[in-house]
Design a protein around this motif. Structure first.
Motif, PDB file in Angstrom:
ATOM      1  N   ILE A 147     -68.138  54.129  12.688  1.00 36.33           N
ATOM      2  CA  ILE A 147     -66.821  54.083  13.308  1.00 36.33           C
ATOM      3  C   ILE A 147     -66.316  52.649  13.271  1.00 36.33           C
ATOM      4  O   ILE A 147     -67.006  51.722  13.730  1.00 36.33           O
ATOM      5  N   ILE A 148     -65.129  52.459  12.711  1.00 42.09           N
ATOM      6  CA  ILE A 148     -64.545  51.126  12.626  1.00 42.09           C
ATOM      7  C   ILE A 148     -63.187  51.126  13.324  1.00 42.09           C
ATOM      8  O   ILE A 148     -62.445  52.105  13.269  1.00 42.09           O
ATOM      9  N   PHE A 149     -62.890  50.019  13.983  1.00 41.89           N
ATOM     10  CA  PHE A 149     -61.667  49.898  14.775  1.00 41.89           C
ATOM     11  C   PHE A 149     -60.694  48.926  14.113  1.00 41.89           C
ATOM     12  O   PHE A 149     -61.012  48.266  13.122  1.00 41.89           O
ATOM     13  N   GLU A 150     -59.494  48.875  14.686  1.00 43.26           N
ATOM     14  CA  GLU A 150     -58.416  48.016  14.172  1.00 43.26           C
ATOM     15  C   GLU A 150     -58.189  48.283  12.682  1.00 43.26           C
ATOM     16  O   GLU A 150     -57.979  47.365  11.885  1.00 43.26           O
ATOM     17  N   HIS A 200     -56.718  42.608   9.124  1.00 41.21           N
ATOM     18  CA  HIS A 200     -56.355  41.438   8.320  1.00 41.21           C
ATOM     19  C   HIS A 200     -55.555  41.830   7.084  1.00 41.21           C
ATOM     20  O   HIS A 200     -55.445  41.047   6.133  1.00 41.21           O
ATOM     21  N   ASP A 201     -55.006  43.052   7.109  1.00 40.66           N
ATOM     22  CA  ASP A 201     -54.186  43.582   6.009  1.00 40.66           C
ATOM     23  C   ASP A 201     -54.960  43.739   4.701  1.00 40.66           C
ATOM     24  O   ASP A 201     -54.373  43.761   3.620  1.00 40.66           O
TER      25      ASP A 201
END
Length: 351
Positions: free
Chosen positions: A92-95, A118-119
Motif C-alpha cells: 500500500i502506497i500513499f500520496e 513528486h509528479d
C-alpha cells in the motif's frame, strides 16, 4: 496486490463513521475488531431514536466478540485496515493518484498509470483494477461506468467533534424537515451532526456553519442544542452539501468498483462504511473465483442486499414525512439491516 491512496497514511476524511451490526460482524470476521477495541473506541450498547419529545431506546444485543456497535474515527479504522492488509501481503502506497488506465489491444483493462507526490509517473500492470475511490470515482469515469438506478433525494449535513457530552450510545433525532445525531467515538469525543434537505442546505449555511448548525439543532432537538452549548468544539466544522444516491455498473473486462464508487446512498442513515465492508467481502469472493459470472454475481448479491435499504433511505432523505411515517421507515430499515447481518454471518470465514 498493490493499493494506492492519494491521501497521507492515517489521514482523516469526511465521515460520520458509525458502524452498524453487519459492519462490526465483518470487522470481527477479518480479525480487526479487537484492534478497534484496543484503540479505545467506545462500545455502543443502545441506539436511541428521538421523535420530537418521544424517545425509543433499542438495546444492542451482544454477539460473540461483539459487545455492541462501534464508531471509530476514520483515522483509526482506516489505519487498522491498512495494517491488516499489509500483514496479509498487500503493498500500500500513499500520496499517489491514478492518472489513467492501460488497456490491451482487445480493450481489456490491463494496468494503470499512476503519479506520486513528486509528479513521477509509472506504469503498473495488473490483471484486475479495482476502483474504491468514492462517489466521484476516477476508475468509474475512465471505464465509462453508468448508473442504472438513482435516488431522488439528497441531504446536506454539517458536523464537528465535541468534548464534554457523555452519550451512552447512538442518538438519532428527528423533527419534520430536520435531523441530527450524536455518535460517541475515540478520545472521549462525540460527533454531532445536523442535517437538512439539500434544497435548504445552502440557505441555512449562508449565515455561517456555526449559526446554521445551531439553528438546525434548535429546530430538531432543543435538548441536544443545550448539550452543545455546554460542550467544547474540538475540531472545525465539516460539511457535505448532498449527493443523490446511485447504483453503477460495477464490473467489466479487467476492472471492478467497490464501496461508494459502485453504490452510494444518502448518508442520513449512517450506513456507508458498513456497506463498503460488506461489498469488499462480496468482491473478494468474486476475485478468488475469477470468472465473469462471479463478478456478475458480486453485483447481483450486493444489489440484493442493498436495493430495499437504498429505497427506504431515499424516502428518509426526502424529509417528506411526519413523525409516525419516519418511525415506520425506521422499522423497515431495521428489517433490512437484519437481512444483511444474516448474510454476513453466513459468509465463509476467510482462511
Amino acid at each position: 496486490m498493490l493499493a494506492i491512496d492519494r491521501g497521507h497514511y492515517g489521514s482523516d476524511t469526511v465521515s460520520t463513521h458509525a458502524l452498524m451490526r453487519a459492519g462490526v460482524l465483518q470487522l470481527s470476521r477479518w480479525g480487526v475488531l479487537g484492534r478497534i477495541k484496543a484503540a479505545g473506541t467506545p462500545v455502543v450498547r443502545t441506539t436511541s431514536f428521538h421523535y420530537g419529545n418521544e424517545v425509543v431506546a433499542v438495546p444492542i444485543k451482544p454477539q460473540q466478540d461483539m459487545e455492541g456497535l462501534y464508531a471509530p474515527r476514520r483515522t483509526v479504522i482506516d489505519r487498522l485496515l491498512v495494517e491488516a492488509a499489509r500483514e496479509a501481503g498487500a503493498e500500500i502506497i500513499f500520496e499517489t493518484q491514478l492518472v489513467d488506465l492501460v488497456r490491451s489491444d482487445n480493450g481489456r483493462v490491463s494496468g494503470v498509470r499512476i503519479k506520486d507526490g513528486h509528479d513521477r509517473e509509472r506504469l503498473v500492470s495488473s490483471e484486475l483494477v479495482i476502483g474504491a475511490d468514492g462517489v466521484h470515482s476516477t476508475v468509474a469515469r475512465l471505464v465509462g461506468s453508468e448508473s442504472y438506478r438513482t435516488g431522488r433525494h439528497a441531504t446536506g449535513v454539517v458536523f464537528s467533534y465535541w468534548s464534554g457530552p457523555e452519550f451512552d450510545g447512538y442518538h438519532w433525532y428527528y423533527n419534520p424537515g430536520v435531523s441530527a445525531g450524536a455518535i460517541p467515538t475515540n478520545d472521549e469525543q462525540t460527533l454531532i451532526f445536523a442535517s437538512v434537505p439539500q434544497s435548504r442546505f445552502h440557505e441555512t449555511m449562508r449565515q455561517g456553519a456555526d449559526a446554521g448548525f445551531r439553528q438546525v439543532l434548535r429546530e430538531c432537538s432543543p435538548d441536544l442544542a443545550a448539550v452543545v452549548e455546554e460542550s467544547k468544539m474540538v475540531e472545525k466544522y465539516r460539511g457535505f452539501s448532498g449527493e443523490t444516491g446511485f447504483f453503477r455498473q460495477s464490473f467489466g473486462p479487467g476492472w471492478a468498483l467497490v464501496g461508494d464508487a459502485g453504490y452510494f446512498k444518502d448518508p442520513l442513515t449512517a450506513h456507508g462504511i458498513t456497506d463498503a465492508l460488506i461489498d469488499a467481502e462480496l468482491l473478494a469472493q468474486a476475485v478468488i473465483t475469477g470468472t465473469e459470472a462471479a463478478f456478475a454475481g458480486y453485483q447481483a448479491a450486493r444489489d440484493n442486499l442493498a436495493v430495499e435499504h437504498f429505497e427506504v433511505t431515499d424516502a428518509v432523505a426526502s424529509f417528506d414525512w411526519d413523525l409516525p411515517k419516519v418511525q415506520q421507515l425506521h422499522r423497515a430499515l431495521s428489517e433490512e439491516m437484519k437481512k444483511e447481518s444474516r448474510a454476513v454471518a453466513s459468509f465463509a470465514m476467510p482462511a
